[in-house]
Scaffold this motif. Structure first.
Motif: not given
Length: 178
Positions: A124-138
């Motif tokens: 997910k990208v917020e404000n064009n400068t913050e990237i969030y990476i989510k998942g169940i496998n570390k």
């Protein structure tokens, strides 16, 4: 010597575990993960606890013992809570955006860089400068975050580049003028 392997893994009631010979399958509200355990390790499930034991007492067995315990514990955490990494982009004109399941980075190269998202990862990208990476496998969450960061790692003079949210960059002093 590792003492991590000796700790028992407490499994919450919302998570189902299944052990077949040397394969463990963990199913939870966020998804399902499996792991093949080495022949050097014995795995047991007692009530809501998973316990690992060594067959031998040599160095390789000891190393795999702690590793297996950590991986299984991360699987239990992943299917119940999930993992998240956050990246920040610093630099004039540097930005990112999502196009369907593709992350597009404009970080000072002559062309935009595209990264395809694996099926079990959410970016997910917020404000064009913050990237969030989510998942169940570390492991895959960390690997994708490292891959994105490696495209433009932060440089020590102005701090431009892609960095983790809690990463501390040692800054250098530029050249001294007369």
């Amino acid at each position: 010597m590792s003492r991590i392997g000796k700790k028992e893994i407490i499994v919450p009631s919302s998570i189902k575990t299944k052990i077949d010979n040397s394969t463990i399958l963990i199913n939870g509200p966020k998804g399902e993960l499996s792991y093949v355990i080495s022949d050097l390790i014995i795995i047991k499930k007692i009530d809501n606890k998973i316990i690992l034991e060594k067959k031998n007492n040599d160095k390789k067995t000891q190393a795999i013992y702690g590793l297996s315990r950590s991986i299984i514990n991360n699987m239990v955490i992943g299917v119940s809570q999930g993992f998240e990494k956050k990246l920040i982009i610093n630099g004039v004109g540097y930005r990112s955006q999502m196009n369907n399941k593709t992350l597009i980075l404009n970080v000072g190269y002559s062309h935009p860089i595209e990264i395809n998202t694996p099926k079990d990862i959410e970016i997910k990208v917020e404000n064009n400068t913050e990237i969030y990476i989510k998942g169940i496998n570390k492991e895959t969450v960390g690997q994708i975050a490292a891959k994105i960061r490696s495209i433009r790692p932060p440089e020590p003079y102005k701090g431009k580049g892609i960095k983790y949210i809690n990463e501390n960059i040692k800054r250098k002093i530029g050249k001294a003028g007369k």
